[in-house]
Design an enzyme around this catalytic site. Structure first.
Site, short mmCIF file in Angstrom:
data_model
loop_
_atom_site.label_atom_id
_atom_site.label_comp_id
_atom_site.label_asym_id
_atom_site.label_seq_id
_atom_site.Cartn_x
_atom_site.Cartn_y
_atom_site.Cartn_z
CG ASP A 156 44.87 36.66 38.51
OD1 ASP A 156 44.19 36.19 39.71
OD2 ASP A 156 45.91 36.89 38.83
CE LYS A 220 48.33 39.66 37.11
NZ LYS A 220 48.06 38.27 36.81
CE LYS A 256 49.69 38.69 40.48
NZ LYS A 256 48.94 37.53 39.92
#
Length: 320
Positions: A156, A220, A256
């Site tokens: 991430d 995300k 996400k």
């Protein structure tokens, strides 16, 4: 599974050939109707879910959680406990699905990997000087390589919001592609925009396309470390982006939302957004995740209530 990289023959391949070309493309995307976007997100959030569908939705949401600990006080013991909970969220009920992943800092990847060994739970690691992203590129790439070498299945990363907001889109693009390369073939890449710092919906749409063009496997919303994190509206906007990107390229990219999703009711609203916007292809933890650790306990309590008819309360689930 489609590759997350555009082929040389694809018409969008040359979009990032220069700063001016990339700017022209991103600023040529349709403007976002903020009132319409927020109205649609609110409308979809009012959909009622029947009991049988609710049970399915709760199990699906559990399977989509990235169970996360990203604190300076993290210890190997805490990470092991989190890994055990990810594998068996409710030890009293073996029908409870495992979560999608555990997410930790790079130095805890090896511990997490051992804790979830033999299960289908992935190990995700934040990297690239999370959460601020304020570091030189070689430092960011070293962060990624350390996490991948320790066994991370997912990375991430955070984008350089300063570069993005000042219009240096190629710098952001090049960093994402470099991080993607550092992930190799063993780790999927989630690109975090920190939507609460991007100021406008137009910027969120541009960041979404920029991340996908650069090879993101997931886009995300946020780090969970700022005041404004995932919202139904910004998540809806990103779902529209991945839907449209797939329509143009054939490449599917995950989404996400992270931060601020705390209840089963919230989670189900987001699943409705996914189904009604991107479609059933995204209703799977390979393509949709929740970055919301506190959510898991509420999902477990609601699951127990559906099974027994009684509300068990927070004392019946572990405190993360």
């Amino acid at each position: 599974m489609p590759s997350s990289a555009l082929t040389a023959a694809h018409p969008l391949k040359d979009v990032a050939a220069s700063d001016s070309a990339l700017r022209r493309f991103l600023h040529g995307l349709p403007g976002v109707d903020a009132v319409g976007l927020e109205g649609r997100a609110a409308s979809l959030g009012t959909r009622s879910i029947k009991t049988t569908a609710k049970a399915y939705a709760i199990d699906l949401a559990i399977s989509m959680v990235d169970l996360t600990t990203l604190e300076g006080a993290d210890t190997p013991g805490k990470v092991r406990a989190l890994g055990a909970k990810a594998v068996k969220p409710d030890p009293t009920d073996r029908t409870t699905p495992s979560t999608a992943a555990v997410c930790v800092y790079p130095d805890m990847v090896a511990v997490a990997k051992e804790a979830v060994a033999g299960s289908g739970v992935k190990v995700a690691s934040v990297a690239t000087a999370f959460p601020a992203g304020r570091a030189a590129l070689d430092v960011k790439l070293a962060d990624v390589r350390d996490a991948v070498a320790a066994g991370a299945d997912e990375i991430d990363m955070v984008i350089d919001r300063g570069a993005f907001l000042s219009g240096r889109y190629v710098k952001v693009y090049d960093e994402i592609t470099a991080v993607k390369e550092a992930c190799g073939t063993s780790a999927r890449l989630k690109v975090i925009f920190e939507t609460g710092e991007l100021s406008t919906y137009d910027n969120i749409r541009r960041a979404s396309w920029l991340g996908m063009l650069a090879g993101a496997d997931f886009i995300k919303t946020s780090t969970g470390k700022v005041a404004v994190n995932a919202t139904p509206a910004n998540t809806l906007l990103m779902l529209e982006a991945v839907r449209d990107f797939k329509a143009q390229t054939g490449i599917q990219v995950g989404v996400k939302p992270a931060g601020g999703i705390r209840t089963s009711k919230d989670a189900i609203k987001f699943l409705v957004l996914v189904n009604e916007t991107a479609g059933e292809d995204w209703l799977d933890n390979h393509w949709f995740r929740f970055g919301a650790s506190s959510l898991l306990n509420d999902l477990l309590m609601q699951r127990q209530k559906l099974a027994t008819g009684r509300y068990s309360g927070p004392d019946y689930v572990t405190v993360d």
